[in-house]
Motif scaffolding. Structure first.
Motif, PDB file in Angstrom:
ATOM      1  N   ARG A  61       0.842  -1.190   0.000  1.00  0.00           N
ATOM      2  CA  ARG A  61       0.000   0.000   0.000  1.00  0.00           C
ATOM      3  C   ARG A  61       0.877   1.239   0.000  1.00  0.00           C
ATOM      4  NH1 ARG A  61      -4.228  -1.900   4.389  1.00  0.00           N
ATOM      5  NH2 ARG A  61      -5.616  -2.998   3.002  1.00  0.00           N
TER       6      ARG A  61
ATOM      7  N   ALA B  52       0.232   6.687   3.301  1.00  0.00           N
ATOM      8  CA  ALA B  52      -0.780   7.742   3.329  1.00  0.00           C
ATOM      9  C   ALA B  52      -0.157   9.061   3.776  1.00  0.00           C
ATOM     10  CB  ALA B  52      -1.909   7.354   4.271  1.00  0.00           C
TER      11      ALA B  52
ATOM     12  N   ARG C 165      -0.804  12.168   5.829  1.00  0.00           N
ATOM     13  CA  ARG C 165      -1.709  12.528   6.924  1.00  0.00           C
ATOM     14  C   ARG C 165      -1.991  14.031   6.933  1.00  0.00           C
ATOM     15  NH1 ARG C 165      -3.984   7.842   7.469  1.00  0.00           N
ATOM     16  NH2 ARG C 165      -2.503   6.191   7.910  1.00  0.00           N
TER      17      ARG C 165
ATOM     18  N   ASP D 203      -8.821   6.503   5.079  1.00  0.00           N
ATOM     19  CA  ASP D 203      -8.142   5.464   4.303  1.00  0.00           C
ATOM     20  C   ASP D 203      -8.766   4.100   4.608  1.00  0.00           C
ATOM     21  OD1 ASP D 203      -7.106   4.715   6.786  1.00  0.00           O
ATOM     22  OD2 ASP D 203      -5.061   5.331   6.330  1.00  0.00           O
TER      23      ASP D 203
ATOM     24  N   ALA E 250      -6.544  10.695   5.762  1.00  0.00           N
ATOM     25  CA  ALA E 250      -5.451  10.809   4.791  1.00  0.00           C
ATOM     26  C   ALA E 250      -5.820  11.916   3.818  1.00  0.00           C
ATOM     27  CB  ALA E 250      -5.246   9.490   4.055  1.00  0.00           C
TER      28      ALA E 250
ATOM     29  N   ALA F  69      -5.923  13.753   0.087  1.00  0.00           N
ATOM     30  CA  ALA F  69      -5.993  13.486  -1.345  1.00  0.00           C
ATOM     31  C   ALA F  69      -5.647  14.801  -2.039  1.00  0.00           C
ATOM     32  CB  ALA F  69      -7.378  12.996  -1.738  1.00  0.00           C
TER      33      ALA F  69
END
Length: 169
Positions: free
Chosen positions: A21, A24, A26, A57, A63, A65
């Motif tokens: 994965r 992410a 944060r 997430d 998370a 985008a």
């Protein structure tokens, strides 16, 4: 080649390997360790973000985008969070922007979208002979807001770990 987190390439399929994965990104003033330890996944930070760049997430943790926009450092996410996930005494982000190999200018196409979008004017363009100017990021000026990520038509801007001041010297 990718489906449901399983590597469907020949070697990955035969060994049952799962795709890793991506890490992410944060929200500002939060760090992975704090989010993992304290976030209960309530999602209170999601609807209060005026830029709508916070989502939960796969683990139910916040998370960013950046493809949807930039962080304006309004602090709404930190104010609404009922848990000790945010620490406003640290730098907002532990990352800076970095230009990847897919950059249009590196491939000979004139583009300065990232520089136009940068509110900190951290992206300058170095002229070169025989091609368009190449973007360079002054990491000391970069706030990590993600404006350049959202603006890049080639999706060539990524985040990179911020180097400590002593290492830059």
């Amino acid at each position: 080649m990718k489906r449901d987190g399983i590597d469907l390439g020949r070697r990955g399929f035969l060994t049952g390997r799962r795709l890793s994965r991506p890490v992410a990104i944060r929200p500002p003033w939060s760090r992975e360790a704090l989010v993992t330890a304290a976030c209960m996944g309530c999602g209170a930070c999601v609807p209060v973000c005026p830029q709508s760049i916070i989502a939960l997430d796969a683990e139910g943790r916040p998370a960013l985008a950046f493809e949807a926009g930039e962080c304006t450092f309004c602090g709404a996410c930190a104010e609404v969070c009922p848990e000790p996930v945010f620490d406003r005494s640290v730098a907002a982000f532990p990352h800076v922007a970095a230009i990847g190999a897919d950059c249009f200018a590196r491939r000979g196409i004139v583009c300065q979208s990232c520089g136009d979008a940068c509110p900190e004017t951290a992206i300058r363009f170095r002229p070169r002979l025989g091609g368009p100017a190449l973007p360079e990021i002054a990491s000391g000026r970069c706030s990590g807001c993600g404006a350049c990520i959202a603006a890049c038509p080639a999706q060539a801007v990524v985040v990179s770990v911020r180097m400590p001041e002593a290492a830059r010297g």
